[in-house]
Motif scaffolding. Structure first.
Motif, PDB file in Angstrom:
ATOM      1  N   ARG A 184       0.812  -1.221   0.000  1.00  0.00           N
ATOM      2  CA  ARG A 184       0.000   0.000   0.000  1.00  0.00           C
ATOM      3  C   ARG A 184       0.841   1.266   0.000  1.00  0.00           C
ATOM      4  O   ARG A 184       0.540   2.250   0.677  1.00  0.00           O
ATOM      5  N   GLN A 185       1.920   1.247  -0.755  1.00  0.00           N
ATOM      6  CA  GLN A 185       2.740   2.433  -0.968  1.00  0.00           C
ATOM      7  C   GLN A 185       2.466   2.963  -2.365  1.00  0.00           C
ATOM      8  O   GLN A 185       1.958   2.248  -3.232  1.00  0.00           O
ATOM      9  N   THR A 186       2.805   4.223  -2.574  1.00  0.00           N
ATOM     10  CA  THR A 186       2.572   4.812  -3.889  1.00  0.00           C
ATOM     11  C   THR A 186       3.332   4.037  -4.954  1.00  0.00           C
ATOM     12  O   THR A 186       4.524   3.730  -4.793  1.00  0.00           O
ATOM     13  N   THR A 187       2.635   3.720  -6.025  1.00  0.00           N
ATOM     14  CA  THR A 187       3.248   2.928  -7.095  1.00  0.00           C
ATOM     15  C   THR A 187       3.830   3.796  -8.207  1.00  0.00           C
ATOM     16  O   THR A 187       4.417   3.265  -9.152  1.00  0.00           O
ATOM     17  N   THR A 188       3.670   5.114  -8.094  1.00  0.00           N
ATOM     18  CA  THR A 188       4.094   5.998  -9.184  1.00  0.00           C
ATOM     19  C   THR A 188       5.561   5.819  -9.572  1.00  0.00           C
ATOM     20  O   THR A 188       5.871   5.691 -10.764  1.00  0.00           O
ATOM     21  N   PRO A 189       6.521   5.814  -8.612  1.00  0.00           N
ATOM     22  CA  PRO A 189       7.924   5.638  -9.029  1.00  0.00           C
ATOM     23  C   PRO A 189       8.166   4.320  -9.742  1.00  0.00           C
ATOM     24  O   PRO A 189       8.879   4.276 -10.754  1.00  0.00           O
ATOM     25  N   ALA A 190       7.577   3.241  -9.213  1.00  0.00           N
ATOM     26  CA  ALA A 190       7.799   1.926  -9.821  1.00  0.00           C
ATOM     27  C   ALA A 190       7.140   1.834 -11.186  1.00  0.00           C
ATOM     28  O   ALA A 190       7.696   1.238 -12.117  1.00  0.00           O
ATOM     29  N   VAL A 191       5.947   2.423 -11.330  1.00  0.00           N
ATOM     30  CA  VAL A 191       5.270   2.400 -12.630  1.00  0.00           C
ATOM     31  C   VAL A 191       6.074   3.197 -13.652  1.00  0.00           C
ATOM     32  O   VAL A 191       6.228   2.779 -14.811  1.00  0.00           O
ATOM     33  N   GLY A 192       6.605   4.354 -13.227  1.00  0.00           N
ATOM     34  CA  GLY A 192       7.437   5.143 -14.131  1.00  0.00           C
ATOM     35  C   GLY A 192       8.659   4.366 -14.592  1.00  0.00           C
ATOM     36  O   GLY A 192       9.016   4.390 -15.780  1.00  0.00           O
ATOM     37  N   GLY A 193       9.303   3.658 -13.654  1.00  0.00           N
ATOM     38  CA  GLY A 193      10.454   2.843 -14.024  1.00  0.00           C
ATOM     39  C   GLY A 193      10.072   1.706 -14.949  1.00  0.00           C
ATOM     40  O   GLY A 193      10.805   1.383 -15.890  1.00  0.00           O
ATOM     41  N   LEU A 194       8.914   1.105 -14.697  1.00  0.00           N
ATOM     42  CA  LEU A 194       8.454  -0.001 -15.538  1.00  0.00           C
ATOM     43  C   LEU A 194       8.163   0.477 -16.960  1.00  0.00           C
ATOM     44  O   LEU A 194       8.528  -0.198 -17.936  1.00  0.00           O
ATOM     45  N   VAL A 195       7.529   1.635 -17.088  1.00  0.00           N
ATOM     46  CA  VAL A 195       7.238   2.178 -18.417  1.00  0.00           C
ATOM     47  C   VAL A 195       8.541   2.465 -19.171  1.00  0.00           C
ATOM     48  O   VAL A 195       8.683   2.140 -20.359  1.00  0.00           O
ATOM     49  N   GLY A 196       9.519   3.072 -18.464  1.00  0.00           N
ATOM     50  CA  GLY A 196      10.805   3.339 -19.103  1.00  0.00           C
ATOM     51  C   GLY A 196      11.496   2.069 -19.556  1.00  0.00           C
ATOM     52  O   GLY A 196      12.060   2.005 -20.655  1.00  0.00           O
ATOM     53  N   THR A 197      11.446   1.029 -18.710  1.00  0.00           N
ATOM     54  CA  THR A 197      12.053  -0.255 -19.072  1.00  0.00           C
ATOM     55  C   THR A 197      11.339  -0.875 -20.266  1.00  0.00           C
ATOM     56  O   THR A 197      11.977  -1.420 -21.180  1.00  0.00           O
ATOM     57  N   ALA A 198       9.999  -0.789 -20.272  1.00  0.00           N
ATOM     58  CA  ALA A 198       9.227  -1.362 -21.377  1.00  0.00           C
ATOM     59  C   ALA A 198       9.558  -0.671 -22.701  1.00  0.00           C
ATOM     60  O   ALA A 198       9.706  -1.339 -23.741  1.00  0.00           O
ATOM     61  N   VAL A 199       9.695   0.646 -22.671  1.00  0.00           N
ATOM     62  CA  VAL A 199      10.057   1.381 -23.893  1.00  0.00           C
ATOM     63  C   VAL A 199      11.452   0.960 -24.355  1.00  0.00           C
ATOM     64  O   VAL A 199      11.700   0.763 -25.558  1.00  0.00           O
ATOM     65  N   SER A 200      12.383   0.825 -23.411  1.00  0.00           N
ATOM     66  CA  SER A 200      13.746   0.411 -23.748  1.00  0.00           C
ATOM     67  C   SER A 200      13.760  -0.982 -24.370  1.00  0.00           C
ATOM     68  O   SER A 200      14.462  -1.234 -25.363  1.00  0.00           O
ATOM     69  N   VAL A 201      12.984  -1.902 -23.801  1.00  0.00           N
ATOM     70  CA  VAL A 201      12.895  -3.261 -24.336  1.00  0.00           C
ATOM     71  C   VAL A 201      12.312  -3.238 -25.747  1.00  0.00           C
ATOM     72  O   VAL A 201      12.814  -3.919 -26.663  1.00  0.00           O
ATOM     73  N   ALA A 202      11.260  -2.449 -25.940  1.00  0.00           N
ATOM     74  CA  ALA A 202      10.624  -2.370 -27.257  1.00  0.00           C
ATOM     75  C   ALA A 202      11.596  -1.831 -28.307  1.00  0.00           C
ATOM     76  O   ALA A 202      11.656  -2.340 -29.442  1.00  0.00           O
TER      77      ALA A 202
END
Length: 276
Positions: free
Chosen positions: A131-149
């Motif tokens: 139950r912590q804010t997911t914003t930092p992790a989601v931002g990192g995940l989106v950046g990683t996904a773009v890099s993978v793509a």
């Protein structure tokens, strides 16, 4: 930090007098929309806090614990470092240097690209579960996904680092331009964080220190670009991944400490001068 004035105590009611109100019923002051300048001030102060400058306003001694908190704590450090480290380890273990990656990019690169993506998903899930804010992790995940793509689309494993190169170039250029036009961005962000607005531009000491800090952060981003771009062009993936890690937290943390000390020092001197 809020521009909303505190409520003043009301006048005592007089017997027999109807209650007077200067505000229309159902429309309290707090319902007024925020001004554009107020939103800008809050956004710049928020940017300074996210960059770690929030500790400069707290007056606490600089310590390892304060530095760790400014960088998001243990979890923040792990989230920042682990995806790149996992990519480097997985790539080194699964890629044969003699292999032609472009002949089968998906089959060849998939393990090393999926591994950091899985790590990012785990980070988001852990934050959601606790139950912590997911914003930092989601931002990192989106950046990683773009890099993978990007890496899968081009068939070049070095394109996994393309987003980071763009980021360093963008930040470095923006900071440098802000200095050239005499509105150093570190000064703008720290000014609103310290409740100073843009008044720091009228103080020679503050203006000089905040300009120097902006140039220091400009140097950090441009140095990363200068070292990593040739490695990207040479397609030296393992060394590029290594330098990205070495030029991340190990350079960011000392510069942040220096920035804290300089900001705190110049604002303390200004406060002392105002008190005289």
């Amino acid at each position: 930090m809020s521009d909303t004035p505190k409520e003043q105590p009301g006048q005592p009611e007089q017997p027999g007098q109807p209650e007077q109100s200067g505000e229309p019923h159902g429309e309290p002051k707090d319902a007024l929309p925020p001004t554009t300048s107020g939103l800008f001030a809050e956004s710049m102060a928020g940017a300074a806090r996210r960059a770690g400058f929030g500790a400069a306003t707290e007056g606490k001694p600089i310590s390892g614990q304060a530095l760790l908190a400014a960088m998001g704590g243990i979890r923040g450090l792990i989230e920042a470092v682990l995806p790149g480290l996992v990519f480097l380890i997985t790539y080194s273990l699964t890629i044969d240097p003699s292999t032609d990656v472009t002949s089968d990019p998906i089959g060849t690169l998939l393990p090393s690209l999926v591994a950091p993506l899985v790590i990012g998903v785990i980070f988001v899930a852990l934050r959601a579960i606790t139950r912590q804010t997911t914003t930092p992790a989601v931002g990192g995940l989106v950046g990683t996904a773009v890099s993978v793509a990007l890496a899968l689309f081009s068939g070049k494993p070095s394109d996994f680092f393309l987003v980071g190169l763009w980021t360093n170039a963008g930040y470095g250029a923006a900071l440098l331009i802000s200095v050239l036009v005499r509105w150093p961005l570190i000064g703008v962000a720290v000014g609103f964080l310290m409740g100073d607005g843009v008044a720091w531009r009228l103080d020679a000491s503050k203006r000089r220190v905040l300009t120097i800090l902006t140039l220091g952060w400009t140097g950090l981003f441009l140095a990363r670009l200068a070292v990593q771009l040739p490695l990207y062009l040479a397609d030296n993936v393992e060394l590029l991944a290594t330098m990205k890690l070495l030029m991340g937290i190990p350079l960011y943390a000392p510069l942040l400490i220096v920035s804290w000390l300089m900001v705190r020092s110049v604002y303390r001197k200004a406060d002392a001068a105002d008190a005289v």
